[in-house]
Design a protein around this motif. Structure first.
Motif, short mmCIF file in Angstrom:
data_model
loop_
_atom_site.label_atom_id
_atom_site.label_comp_id
_atom_site.label_asym_id
_atom_site.label_seq_id
_atom_site.Cartn_x
_atom_site.Cartn_y
_atom_site.Cartn_z
N GLY A 84 0.81 -1.22 0.00
CA GLY A 84 0.00 0.00 0.00
C GLY A 84 0.84 1.26 0.00
N ASN A 85 0.22 2.37 -0.38
CA ASN A 85 0.89 3.67 -0.42
C ASN A 85 0.35 4.54 0.71
OD1 ASN A 85 1.96 6.17 -0.99
ND2 ASN A 85 1.27 6.25 -3.11
N TYR B 148 -6.77 6.07 2.84
CA TYR B 148 -5.88 6.15 1.67
C TYR B 148 -6.56 5.61 0.43
CZ TYR B 148 -2.44 6.95 5.32
OH TYR B 148 -1.78 7.47 6.40
N ASP B 149 -6.09 6.08 -0.73
CA ASP B 149 -6.62 5.57 -1.99
C ASP B 149 -6.16 4.15 -2.27
OD1 ASP B 149 -8.22 7.71 -2.99
OD2 ASP B 149 -6.39 8.83 -3.47
N ASP B 150 -4.89 3.87 -1.96
CA ASP B 150 -4.30 2.59 -2.34
C ASP B 150 -3.70 1.86 -1.13
OD1 ASP B 150 -4.77 2.91 -5.21
OD2 ASP B 150 -3.22 4.47 -5.11
#
Length: 216
Positions: free
Chosen positions: A74-75, A160-162
């Motif tokens: 993940g980012n 978070y998006d990712d």
């Protein structure tokens, strides 16, 4: 729902204690940083933790490593949104059906509030099963600092998006100390795209949810 929650309490409290005992023993920082910034530092530490093969090999069984690797993919560089989640002491007490909460001492009220506030996110992870609870426990991190402006226990949820969300619980202590404990929110069906979604998810107690704007 209450029966399921009470069944999970013993495991969750144990994981919370283990997670807190694994927190970094940071010395109190005389500089006053916001909870938003302190939470980001906890997130950064958690990201370093899951990216470290040495750390993961030392604490995780082979069966848990694939799930931890998914977290590591993940980012976590920039939150999509951050929400504060607050539950009053009386609402926290509902988790264990503490009906006579007003009749106990202030010290015991504080103890109950801090213990189950830390357990609130782990209750979510328990819905995903024992593996989610285990991974969240060994990948938790924290720090202790001083902030005179924090009056009550509160949770900041970093989304978070990712990447999966991370919840950082801030527990107040003596002499303006605050203990921050970060936990990955592993449960796939946890909905957190808005303040209203988060409120709806916590339908077994009443929580106040507010979006925290990024700091300039």
């Amino acid at each position: 729902m209450k029966k399921a929650i009470k069944t999970a309490i013993a495991t969750i409290v144990l994981v919370s204690v283990l997670g807190l005992s694994a927190c970094g023993n940071s010395k109190s920082n005389p500089e006053t940083k916001s909870l938003y910034a302190q939470g980001l530092e906890v997130v950064q530490l958690m990201n370093e933790m899951i990216q470290s093969d040495e750390y993961i090999n030392a604490i995780a069984t082979d069966s848990l490593k694939p799930t931890i690797q998914e977290l590591a993919d993940g980012n976590y560089s920039k939150p999509k949104a951050v929400y504060s989640i607050y539950a009053s002491d009386k609402e926290i007490a509902k988790l264990v059906e503490f009906k006579e909460f007003d009749n106990i001492s202030d010290n015991l009220k504080s103890f109950v509030s801090s213990k189950f506030c830390n357990s609130l996110i782990n209750l979510i992870n328990s819905r995903g099963g024992a593996e989610d609870v285990a991974v969240a426990g060994i990948c938790s991190a924290g720090k202790t600092f001083v902030n005179e402006n924090v009056g009550e226990n509160i949770i900041y949820l970093y989304t978070y998006d990712d990447a999966v969300p991370i919840a950082v619980t801030f527990i107040t202590g003596d002499d303006n100390s605050v203990s921050a404990n970060g936990v990955f929110v592993m449960y796939d069906e946890f909905t957190c795209n808005s303040a209203d979604e988060i409120k709806e998810f916590f339908n077994y107690i009443t929580v106040e949810v507010t979006e925290i704007r990024p700091e300039s």
